[in-house]
Design a protein around this motif. Structure first.
Motif, short mmCIF file in Angstrom:
data_model
loop_
_atom_site.label_atom_id
_atom_site.label_comp_id
_atom_site.label_asym_id
_atom_site.label_seq_id
_atom_site.Cartn_x
_atom_site.Cartn_y
_atom_site.Cartn_z
N VAL A 218 0.83 -1.21 0.00
CA VAL A 218 0.00 0.00 0.00
C VAL A 218 0.86 1.26 0.00
O VAL A 218 0.61 2.21 -0.75
N LEU A 219 1.90 1.28 0.83
CA LEU A 219 2.75 2.47 0.90
C LEU A 219 3.53 2.68 -0.38
O LEU A 219 3.74 3.82 -0.81
N TRP A 220 4.01 1.58 -0.99
CA TRP A 220 4.73 1.74 -2.26
C TRP A 220 3.81 2.35 -3.32
O TRP A 220 4.20 3.27 -4.02
N LYS A 221 2.59 1.83 -3.40
CA LYS A 221 1.65 2.36 -4.39
C LYS A 221 1.33 3.82 -4.09
O LYS A 221 1.28 4.66 -5.00
N PHE A 222 1.12 4.12 -2.83
CA PHE A 222 0.76 5.50 -2.44
C PHE A 222 1.88 6.47 -2.76
O PHE A 222 1.67 7.50 -3.41
N PHE A 223 3.11 6.15 -2.33
CA PHE A 223 4.20 7.10 -2.51
C PHE A 223 4.67 7.18 -3.95
O PHE A 223 5.07 8.26 -4.41
N SER A 224 4.66 6.08 -4.69
CA SER A 224 5.08 6.14 -6.09
C SER A 224 4.13 7.04 -6.87
O SER A 224 4.57 7.84 -7.71
N ARG A 248 20.19 13.40 -10.06
CA ARG A 248 21.34 13.13 -9.20
C ARG A 248 20.98 12.37 -7.92
O ARG A 248 21.79 11.57 -7.43
N VAL A 249 19.79 12.60 -7.38
CA VAL A 249 19.45 12.08 -6.05
C VAL A 249 18.23 11.16 -6.13
O VAL A 249 17.20 11.54 -6.69
N GLY A 250 18.37 9.97 -5.58
CA GLY A 250 17.26 9.02 -5.59
C GLY A 250 16.39 9.12 -4.36
O GLY A 250 16.72 9.83 -3.40
N THR A 251 15.29 8.38 -4.36
CA THR A 251 14.37 8.40 -3.23
C THR A 251 14.76 7.41 -2.13
O THR A 251 14.35 7.57 -0.99
N LYS A 252 15.51 6.36 -2.53
CA LYS A 252 15.88 5.27 -1.61
C LYS A 252 14.66 4.46 -1.16
O LYS A 252 14.71 3.73 -0.17
N ILE A 253 13.56 4.60 -1.90
CA ILE A 253 12.39 3.74 -1.73
C ILE A 253 12.45 2.71 -2.84
O ILE A 253 12.61 3.09 -4.01
N PRO A 254 12.36 1.42 -2.53
CA PRO A 254 12.52 0.39 -3.55
C PRO A 254 11.63 0.60 -4.78
O PRO A 254 10.44 0.87 -4.66
N PHE A 255 12.26 0.52 -5.96
CA PHE A 255 11.57 0.61 -7.23
C PHE A 255 10.89 1.97 -7.47
O PHE A 255 10.00 2.10 -8.30
N VAL A 256 11.34 2.98 -6.73
CA VAL A 256 10.92 4.36 -6.99
C VAL A 256 12.20 5.15 -7.24
O VAL A 256 12.86 5.55 -6.27
N PRO A 257 12.60 5.32 -8.49
CA PRO A 257 13.91 5.91 -8.79
C PRO A 257 14.06 7.35 -8.30
O PRO A 257 13.09 8.04 -8.06
#
Length: 257
Positions: A218-224, A248-257
């Motif tokens: 749920v959180l991955w879907k929400f934040f992506s 230059r800077v990533g989110t560090k959330i899996p599969f959210v570049p």
């Protein structure tokens, strides 16, 4: 002689032209509402910490996980308001506690997590929910993620100051600047990173397998989805400057570049 002085009261001025009306009870910035919520969160935090320590130190019950969750939630919601009040004062409202954010889904998720932890530890206290007998290690990792996630989110809100808002902004305010230094140099959306890993950390600590998977999905879907919408606005606000920062800077959330 009886004094004719009468103290000022809310009823002494029409509501429509009273600049203080926003601070009255049941208003967006109600001081009474803020006080009551802060008081209740303080009680909940005290109960959560003291109960967790008592159960851990004086019993062998795994139910310490429930007051731990209570303490984690109390800390999170209090800090949401406190950081807003301290670093983005004009935006501070009763809603800044986020107690009813994404209602009722948010409440249902935490209620289910609490119920899962209760049922699992009452009826299956000796069950090995982690593979290879690494339950203690997973619990420690979960606690670390909870602390790290909370710290990152709080620091991000403090550093962004007036540029942080709980709601996606579709128009750039005068004081809105692009923050790319400090913790924002390591995480493109540190507040989202913080909440994502804070939430998953609480579920690892509680030993909630079902809730962990559910929270993650749920959180991955929400934040992506939220990041996509928010960054469309940020590109409009800051143009190539934000495009370069995003590169230059990533989110560090899996599969959210």
């Amino acid at each position: 002689m009886e004094s004719t002085y009468r103290a000022w009261a809310p009823d002494s001025a029409p509501a429509y032209n009273n600049p203080d009306r926003l601070y009255y009870p049941r208003q967006p910035k109600s001081l009474a509402g803020i006080a009551v919520r802060s008081f209740c969160l303080g009680i909940a935090l005290t109960i959560g910490i003291s109960s967790t320590l008592y159960i851990l130190l004086f019993t062998s019950s795994p139910l310490w996980r429930l007051p731990f969750f209570l303490a984690s939630l109390s800390t999170f919601h209090f800090l949401e308001f406190w950081t807003t009040a301290a670093y983005n004062t004009r935006a501070a409202e009763v809603s800044s506690f986020l107690l009813t954010a994404n209602w009722p889904g948010y409440a249902i998720a935490h209620s289910f997590a609490t119920l899962e932890c209760l049922v699992t530890n009452v009826f299956f206290p000796n069950a090995q929910w982690a593979p290879f007998h690494i339950g203690i290690l997973v619990c420690v990792v979960g606690f670390a993620l909870t602390v790290i996630g909370q710290t990152v989110r709080t620091v991000a809100m403090c550093q962004a100051g007036p540029s942080f808002n709980h709601l996606i902004q579709h128009q750039r305010n005068a004081g809105h600047v692009l923050v790319t230094s400090g913790i924002y140099a390591a995480f493109r959306h540190p507040s989202y990173f913080g909440f994502f890993w804070w939430a998953l950390g609480t579920q690892l600590t509680m030993g909630n397998v079902v809730s962990f998977v559910g929270y993650a999905a749920v959180l991955w879907k929400f934040f992506s989805g939220r990041i996509k919408v928010e960054e469309e606005a940020l590109v409009r606000f800051f143009g190539e400057e934000y495009v370069d920062y995003r590169r230059r800077v990533g989110t560090k959330i899996p599969f959210v570049p």
